[in-house]
Design a protein around this motif. Structure first.
Motif, PDB file in Angstrom:
ATOM      1  N   PRO A   1       0.813  -1.229   0.000  1.00 45.11           N
ATOM      2  CA  PRO A   1       0.000   0.000   0.000  1.00 45.11           C
ATOM      3  C   PRO A   1       0.843   1.274   0.000  1.00 45.11           C
ATOM      4  CG  PRO A   1      -0.615  -1.439   1.851  1.00 45.11           C
ATOM      5  CD  PRO A   1       0.439  -2.156   1.092  1.00 45.11           C
ATOM      6  N   GLU A   2       1.929   1.288   0.747  1.00 41.48           N
ATOM      7  CA  GLU A   2       2.714   2.525   0.873  1.00 41.48           C
ATOM      8  C   GLU A   2       3.438   2.891  -0.422  1.00 41.48           C
ATOM      9  OE1 GLU A   2       3.140  -0.218   2.651  1.00 41.48           O
ATOM     10  OE2 GLU A   2       5.239  -0.688   3.016  1.00 41.48           O
ATOM     11  N   TRP A   3       3.417   1.989  -1.408  1.00 41.02           N
ATOM     12  CA  TRP A   3       4.021   2.300  -2.702  1.00 41.02           C
ATOM     13  C   TRP A   3       3.023   2.943  -3.667  1.00 41.02           C
ATOM     14  CZ3 TRP A   3       7.161  -2.776  -4.093  1.00 41.02           C
ATOM     15  CH2 TRP A   3       8.258  -2.872  -3.222  1.00 41.02           C
ATOM     16  N   VAL A   4       1.770   2.969  -3.269  1.00 40.74           N
ATOM     17  CA  VAL A   4       0.727   3.457  -4.177  1.00 40.74           C
ATOM     18  C   VAL A   4       0.416   4.928  -3.902  1.00 40.74           C
ATOM     19  CG1 VAL A   4      -1.643   3.152  -4.980  1.00 40.74           C
ATOM     20  CG2 VAL A   4      -0.319   1.154  -4.241  1.00 40.74           C
TER      21      VAL A   4
END
Lengths: 71, 71, 71, 71, 71, 71
Positions: A36-39
């Motif tokens: 998620p933190e890459w999106v």
């Protein structure tokens, strides 16, 4: 590092934007296996007199009507 | 004819934008050997409730805080 | 979380792209005070027959010439 | 399904935008043979202090002048 | 008429793209109440030497490794 | 300084692109009163398996058919 741009008409509440950003992120995680933190999600709002389909401005198509759902 | 789009959070002064546009252009000239007059820079500002990383709106992450630097 | 898109003509080496991505990131850090790890740079290359200024395709303007610098 | 984005300076009337959206759509139909209803046009307006050519903000180039034509 | 652009690294199968386009569209329908036929999804693939975070090209970060999931 | 991006399916000839870039530029000149040399046109081609309307990839909709006109 998926970067998602969602172009929608102006006028949605912050609650709706919050829900949209979360849901798009979850979709990327579920389908692509990303973390998620890459999106990043960018909601790019347009005014209805700046968007046309078939050569007619959106604001001309819906004169006198309230904000429709889902546009 | 490089065309550069910089997406940053809204709220920077015109002095800061002036400095940014000049610095990006100089960078293109220095690294790519292009002429300055061929470089276009577009500063594309986003509202903090239109940008999310990890599924959380930027405006929700920094509630109660003043504009941070460099975002 | 600045996101920078650089549209340039296709045909640059990976060394040049590496230099460009680093220099753009450093520029954002120096001018905006952002952290380097918050900066994303996207190099968006275009073919010369997909780019026109003044109504003339780039590939038509430079027929018979080698790749110029900085375009 | 052509999707056309036109980035122009802010400040044009709705009549001008209407004319632009119609003309761009007609151009796509005439040159590409597409159906009008398949063409989307997005007018993406920029502020003059968010656009620079040659490292100078548009708003700095034209200080004290009224809105020029065609920019 | 939401228009969604998903920027992801090159190298995903058509099955994965099919799944992604369908899932993004369903997400827009579920959260925004739009009709599916109004949703356009553009998968905009980037090469790993055209994308940098923190000033380092993606292709330099993952030398010698196979395609990771979800990038 | 209008900047126009035309997203169309891949597969058009250079003659067609030349005609498109010229026609779009002429349209901007005629409707906005801009000078032709101020107009940049970027033809941004997409693969048919990277574009979906209604959740279905373009390449799945037109299986076994040749390149249609105007898409």
């Amino acid at each position: 590092m998926p970067f998602v741009t969602v172009q929608i008409a102006k006028g949605h509440s912050i609650e709706k934007k919050r829900e949209l950003a979360k849901a798009i992120t979850d979709t990327l995680v579920a389908t692509m296996g990303t973390k998620p933190e890459w999106v990043t999600v960018h909601i790019d709002e347009f005014e209805r007199d700046n968007w046309a389909v078939g050569g007619t401005l959106h604001s001309d198509k819906h004169k006198g009507r309230h904000l429709e759902k889902g546009v």
